[in-house]
Design a protein around this motif. Structure first.
Motif, PDB file in Angstrom:
ATOM      1  N   GLY A   1       0.814  -1.210   0.000  1.00  0.00           N
ATOM      2  CA  GLY A   1       0.000   0.000   0.000  1.00  0.00           C
ATOM      3  C   GLY A   1       0.846   1.258   0.000  1.00  0.00           C
ATOM      4  N   ILE A   2       0.177   2.386  -0.070  1.00  0.00           N
ATOM      5  CA  ILE A   2       0.855   3.682  -0.006  1.00  0.00           C
ATOM      6  C   ILE A   2       0.952   4.068   1.466  1.00  0.00           C
ATOM      7  N   ILE A   3       2.177   4.189   1.946  1.00  0.00           N
ATOM      8  CA  ILE A   3       2.426   4.368   3.376  1.00  0.00           C
ATOM      9  C   ILE A   3       3.130   5.701   3.632  1.00  0.00           C
ATOM     10  N   ASP A   4       2.613   6.463   4.572  1.00  0.00           N
ATOM     11  CA  ASP A   4       3.335   7.623   5.085  1.00  0.00           C
ATOM     12  C   ASP A   4       4.105   7.127   6.303  1.00  0.00           C
ATOM     13  N   SER A   5       5.352   6.760   6.091  1.00  0.00           N
ATOM     14  CA  SER A   5       6.123   6.131   7.164  1.00  0.00           C
ATOM     15  C   SER A   5       6.467   7.113   8.280  1.00  0.00           C
ATOM     16  N   THR A   6       6.591   8.388   7.950  1.00  0.00           N
ATOM     17  CA  THR A   6       6.891   9.385   8.979  1.00  0.00           C
ATOM     18  C   THR A   6       5.737   9.494   9.971  1.00  0.00           C
ATOM     19  N   GLU A   7       4.518   9.509   9.447  1.00  0.00           N
ATOM     20  CA  GLU A   7       3.331   9.584  10.295  1.00  0.00           C
ATOM     21  C   GLU A   7       2.920   8.217  10.841  1.00  0.00           C
ATOM     22  N   GLY A   8       3.439   7.152  10.221  1.00  0.00           N
ATOM     23  CA  GLY A   8       3.035   5.808  10.631  1.00  0.00           C
ATOM     24  C   GLY A   8       1.626   5.478  10.194  1.00  0.00           C
ATOM     25  N   LYS A   9       1.276   5.893   8.973  1.00  0.00           N
ATOM     26  CA  LYS A   9      -0.107   5.820   8.514  1.00  0.00           C
ATOM     27  C   LYS A   9      -0.213   5.131   7.159  1.00  0.00           C
ATOM     28  N   ILE A  10      -1.228   4.274   7.008  1.00  0.00           N
ATOM     29  CA  ILE A  10      -1.547   3.684   5.712  1.00  0.00           C
ATOM     30  C   ILE A  10      -2.465   4.655   4.972  1.00  0.00           C
ATOM     31  N   ILE A  11      -1.976   5.249   3.902  1.00  0.00           N
ATOM     32  CA  ILE A  11      -2.785   6.196   3.138  1.00  0.00           C
ATOM     33  C   ILE A  11      -3.781   5.450   2.258  1.00  0.00           C
ATOM     34  N   LYS A  12      -3.288   4.399   1.605  1.00  0.00           N
ATOM     35  CA  LYS A  12      -4.152   3.605   0.732  1.00  0.00           C
ATOM     36  C   LYS A  12      -3.685   2.166   0.744  1.00  0.00           C
ATOM     37  N   SER A  13      -4.625   1.254   0.927  1.00  0.00           N
ATOM     38  CA  SER A  13      -4.302  -0.167   0.918  1.00  0.00           C
ATOM     39  C   SER A  13      -5.249  -0.874  -0.032  1.00  0.00           C
ATOM     40  N   GLY A  14      -4.719  -1.290  -1.184  1.00  0.00           N
ATOM     41  CA  GLY A  14      -5.569  -1.927  -2.182  1.00  0.00           C
ATOM     42  C   GLY A  14      -6.172  -3.231  -1.707  1.00  0.00           C
ATOM     43  N   ALA A  15      -5.393  -4.004  -0.942  1.00  0.00           N
ATOM     44  CA  ALA A  15      -5.857  -5.321  -0.512  1.00  0.00           C
ATOM     45  C   ALA A  15      -6.823  -5.238   0.668  1.00  0.00           C
ATOM     46  N   PHE A  16      -6.645  -4.229   1.511  1.00  0.00           N
ATOM     47  CA  PHE A  16      -7.442  -4.129   2.737  1.00  0.00           C
ATOM     48  C   PHE A  16      -8.051  -2.727   2.824  1.00  0.00           C
ATOM     49  N   GLN A  17      -9.218  -2.589   2.212  1.00  0.00           N
ATOM     50  CA  GLN A  17      -9.843  -1.272   2.104  1.00  0.00           C
ATOM     51  C   GLN A  17     -10.152  -0.652   3.463  1.00  0.00           C
ATOM     52  N   ASP A  18     -10.410  -1.492   4.459  1.00  0.00           N
ATOM     53  CA  ASP A  18     -10.768  -0.952   5.773  1.00  0.00           C
ATOM     54  C   ASP A  18      -9.572  -0.350   6.509  1.00  0.00           C
ATOM     55  N   LEU A  19      -8.371  -0.528   5.964  1.00  0.00           N
ATOM     56  CA  LEU A  19      -7.187   0.066   6.593  1.00  0.00           C
ATOM     57  C   LEU A  19      -6.809   1.410   5.975  1.00  0.00           C
ATOM     58  N   GLN A  20      -7.568   1.859   4.991  1.00  0.00           N
ATOM     59  CA  GLN A  20      -7.265   3.151   4.380  1.00  0.00           C
ATOM     60  C   GLN A  20      -7.355   4.255   5.432  1.00  0.00           C
ATOM     61  N   ASP A  21      -6.326   5.102   5.464  1.00  0.00           N
ATOM     62  CA  ASP A  21      -6.203   6.201   6.429  1.00  0.00           C
ATOM     63  C   ASP A  21      -6.038   5.710   7.873  1.00  0.00           C
ATOM     64  N   LYS A  22      -5.640   4.460   8.040  1.00  0.00           N
ATOM     65  CA  LYS A  22      -5.422   3.912   9.379  1.00  0.00           C
ATOM     66  C   LYS A  22      -4.063   4.364   9.915  1.00  0.00           C
ATOM     67  N   HIS A  23      -4.068   4.977  11.081  1.00  0.00           N
ATOM     68  CA  HIS A  23      -2.839   5.455  11.716  1.00  0.00           C
ATOM     69  C   HIS A  23      -2.298   4.336  12.605  1.00  0.00           C
ATOM     70  N   ILE A  24      -1.436   3.506  12.023  1.00  0.00           N
ATOM     71  CA  ILE A  24      -0.947   2.309  12.709  1.00  0.00           C
ATOM     72  C   ILE A  24      -0.106   2.669  13.934  1.00  0.00           C
ATOM     73  N   LYS A  25       0.736   3.670  13.798  1.00  0.00           N
ATOM     74  CA  LYS A  25       1.616   4.037  14.913  1.00  0.00           C
ATOM     75  C   LYS A  25       0.802   4.480  16.131  1.00  0.00           C
ATOM     76  N   ASN A  26      -0.231   5.278  15.910  1.00  0.00           N
ATOM     77  CA  ASN A  26      -1.077   5.717  17.024  1.00  0.00           C
ATOM     78  C   ASN A  26      -1.872   4.556  17.611  1.00  0.00           C
ATOM     79  N   TRP A  27      -2.401   3.699  16.725  1.00  0.00           N
ATOM     80  CA  TRP A  27      -3.202   2.554  17.172  1.00  0.00           C
ATOM     81  C   TRP A  27      -2.363   1.622  18.041  1.00  0.00           C
TER      82      TRP A  27
END
Length: 289
Positions: free
Chosen positions: A65-91
């Motif tokens: 997917g398209i990842i903003d690694s600085t923010e720790g965020k998944i911007i777009k995930s083709g395989a897992f639509q429910d993770l779009q805009d998911k802030h993994i680092k905060n979670w």
């Protein structure tokens, strides 16, 4: 020595392992992600982290997917639509605030892995290509990882290429999921009933009913690599993924490259990290972020 939990989230499986700060891998394992939503995959990862939180020094994640690694965020995930805009680092930070957690795009992780422990230790210009569910990778240019203006560099599977069957996106003919889908349609069965390993094994055993599918796989990949070589002109093109474990992969690819006038394939090599490059690169990013 510190040990880290490292995950590689893909559309077919999630690989994970323990890894120390010099890149040694222990307890490599995986679980299926095919047909699952992203939230359930994160829950499985959370469970593994919580089971080991007293002995883990940090958590490093590689993800498609398209990842903003600085923010720790998944911007777009083709395989897992429910993770779009998911802030993994905060979670993750809410669950295990005492642990450092990082996430990076899988193609970029493969680049870092080659620079750290792979074929590119002494190189300033190289391309990494990862063949898995789809085709991805990354570009290391003039001594730096090139991310692109929208963090989309290395989304190679979205490029159109040509094969005997016509013009298609690279993912459709040279990604393993695309190969499985075409073979399943040929047999009249569900895609889940066949694996990439089975398809290439049967072809190697002389099942030439697979000839068009396998030939398209290599010709689409060869045309893409040939064009990439002339556009970027890297010192090396390094390929990783489970398919590269086959002894016939590089000779078959080389023969198809010659069809496009690419007669000197010395710049193309198989990663010594095989299908674990994303894991290695995820830890490299974690240690150097």
């Amino acid at each position: 020595m510190a040990w880290y939990l490292v995950f590689d989230i893909g559309a077919t499986s999630v690989k994970y392992c323990w890894m120390n700060e010099i890149g040694q891998i222990s307890a490599f394992n995986n679980f299926s992600s095919e047909g699952k939503d992203g939230s359930s995959i994160l829950e499985s990862i959370k469970e593994l982290i919580l089971q080991n939180k007293d002995k883990v020094s940090g958590v490093a994640i590689s993800s498609a997917g398209i990842i903003d690694s600085t923010e720790g965020k998944i911007i777009k995930s083709g395989a897992f639509q429910d993770l779009q805009d998911k802030h993994i680092k905060n979670w993750m930070g809410d669950i295990v605030p005492e642990l450092k957690v990082t996430i990076e795009n899988d193609g970029n992780c493969a680049v870092y892995a080659e620079k750290w422990l792979g074929e590119a230790k002494e190189l300033d210009n190289f391309i990494s290509i990862s063949i898995g569910t789809g085709v991805g990778g990354g570009i290391f240019l003039n001594g730096k990882l090139y991310r692109g203006s929208e963090l989309m560099t290395g989304e190679f599977g979205s490029i159109y290429t040509q094969s005997m069957s016509g013009t298609s996106k690279l993912n459709s003919i040279s990604g393993i999921k695309g190969v499985r889908r075409r073979y399943a349609a040929y047999l009249g069965i569900e895609m889940e009933e066949v694996s990439g390993e089975e398809i290439f094994y049967k072809y190697g055993q002389g099942d030439y009913g697979l000839d068009r599918i396998v030939s398209d796989f290599y010709s689409g990949l060869a045309l893409f690599i040939s064009n990439l070589h002339f556009i970027i002109n890297p010192e090396r093109i390094i390929i990783n993924g489970g398919i590269t474990l086959s002894e016939t992969f590089l000779p078959m690819l080389t023969s198809h490259l010659k069809l496009y006038g690419y007669n000197d394939a010395s710049a193309i090599c198989i990663s010594p990290l095989k299908n674990r490059a994303n894991l290695v690169g995820a830890l490299y990013y974690h240690l150097n972020e």
